[in-house]
Scaffold this motif. Structure first.
Motif, PDB file in Angstrom:
ATOM      1  N   GLU A 226     -37.238 -21.097 -64.164  1.00 39.67           N
ATOM      2  CA  GLU A 226     -38.606 -21.383 -63.716  1.00 39.67           C
ATOM      3  C   GLU A 226     -38.600 -22.172 -62.413  1.00 39.67           C
ATOM      4  O   GLU A 226     -39.409 -21.911 -61.528  1.00 39.67           O
ATOM      5  CB  GLU A 226     -39.388 -22.132 -64.800  1.00 39.67           C
ATOM      6  CG  GLU A 226     -39.910 -21.238 -65.879  1.00 39.67           C
ATOM      7  CD  GLU A 226     -40.781 -20.104 -65.349  1.00 39.67           C
ATOM      8  OE1 GLU A 226     -41.661 -20.348 -64.487  1.00 39.67           O
ATOM      9  OE2 GLU A 226     -40.554 -18.965 -65.769  1.00 39.67           O
ATOM     10  N   ARG A 227     -37.707 -23.122 -62.297  1.00 36.55           N
ATOM     11  CA  ARG A 227     -37.595 -23.889 -61.045  1.00 36.55           C
ATOM     12  C   ARG A 227     -37.221 -22.972 -59.888  1.00 36.55           C
ATOM     13  O   ARG A 227     -37.748 -23.112 -58.777  1.00 36.55           O
ATOM     14  CB  ARG A 227     -36.572 -24.999 -61.195  1.00 36.55           C
ATOM     15  CG  ARG A 227     -37.034 -26.133 -62.061  1.00 36.55           C
ATOM     16  CD  ARG A 227     -35.984 -27.211 -62.169  1.00 36.55           C
ATOM     17  NE  ARG A 227     -36.429 -28.267 -63.061  1.00 36.55           N
ATOM     18  CZ  ARG A 227     -35.636 -29.152 -63.617  1.00 36.55           C
ATOM     19  NH1 ARG A 227     -34.330 -29.137 -63.380  1.00 36.55           N
ATOM     20  NH2 ARG A 227     -36.129 -30.073 -64.411  1.00 36.55           N
TER      21      ARG A 227
ATOM     22  N   ARG B 262     -37.836 -19.740 -59.678  1.00 35.20           N
ATOM     23  CA  ARG B 262     -39.015 -18.908 -59.376  1.00 35.20           C
ATOM     24  C   ARG B 262     -40.015 -19.672 -58.521  1.00 35.20           C
ATOM     25  O   ARG B 262     -40.578 -19.136 -57.574  1.00 35.20           O
ATOM     26  CB  ARG B 262     -39.673 -18.440 -60.667  1.00 35.20           C
ATOM     27  CG  ARG B 262     -38.943 -17.331 -61.347  1.00 35.20           C
ATOM     28  CD  ARG B 262     -39.740 -16.794 -62.549  1.00 35.20           C
ATOM     29  NE  ARG B 262     -38.885 -15.971 -63.362  1.00 35.20           N
ATOM     30  CZ  ARG B 262     -38.453 -16.292 -64.579  1.00 35.20           C
ATOM     31  NH1 ARG B 262     -38.847 -17.403 -65.166  1.00 35.20           N
ATOM     32  NH2 ARG B 262     -37.650 -15.482 -65.231  1.00 35.20           N
ATOM     33  N   ALA B 263     -40.243 -20.950 -58.864  1.00 40.19           N
ATOM     34  CA  ALA B 263     -41.177 -21.772 -58.096  1.00 40.19           C
ATOM     35  C   ALA B 263     -40.685 -21.970 -56.661  1.00 40.19           C
ATOM     36  O   ALA B 263     -41.477 -21.891 -55.711  1.00 40.19           O
ATOM     37  CB  ALA B 263     -41.367 -23.121 -58.778  1.00 40.19           C
TER      38      ALA B 263
ATOM     39  N   LYS C 292     -42.614 -20.560 -53.304  1.00 36.65           N
ATOM     40  CA  LYS C 292     -42.925 -21.435 -52.177  1.00 36.65           C
ATOM     41  C   LYS C 292     -42.295 -20.907 -50.890  1.00 36.65           C
ATOM     42  O   LYS C 292     -42.910 -20.920 -49.829  1.00 36.65           O
ATOM     43  CB  LYS C 292     -42.415 -22.836 -52.479  1.00 36.65           C
ATOM     44  CG  LYS C 292     -42.758 -23.850 -51.411  1.00 36.65           C
ATOM     45  CD  LYS C 292     -42.283 -25.238 -51.808  1.00 36.65           C
ATOM     46  CE  LYS C 292     -42.585 -26.230 -50.717  1.00 36.65           C
ATOM     47  NZ  LYS C 292     -42.132 -27.569 -51.065  1.00 36.65           N
TER      48      LYS C 292
END
Length: 91
Positions: A77-78, A80-81, A85
């Motif tokens: 998830e990190r 993907r974030a 960005k």
């Protein structure tokens, strides 16, 4: 270095042999410049992958830390974030 090679240390569950093999394959591909070696170089290529994987397994088994193991899903998830960005939403 190759962006496809991911950190493998300190995860729960621990790194699998298949993950080490995939990272080793990417490393040897990067060093050799071959995605798929010719028949002439095939034996040396696969031997290098096996030797890098063996060295990586020794390293993974030898490292120690006091940090809590990382969760694979949280790390995905990190990533993907960070990608969202960096690159924005993908169509």
């Amino acid at each position: 270095m190759c962006r496809n090679i991911k950190t493998l240390f300190n995860f729960d569950p621990p790194v699998a042999d298949s993950e080490i093999h995939e990272a080793s394959l990417q490393f040897v591909r990067k060093l050799s410049g071959f995605h798929t070696p010719s028949k002439t170089n095939e034996e040396a290529f696969h031997k290098a992958v096996d030797e890098v994987a063996a060295a990586a397994r020794i390293l993974m088994d030898s490292l120690v830390t006091n940090a809590e193991p990382r969760n694979r899903e949280v790390e995905k998830e990190r990533a993907r974030a960070r990608n969202l960005k960096r690159f924005g939403p993908q169509a």
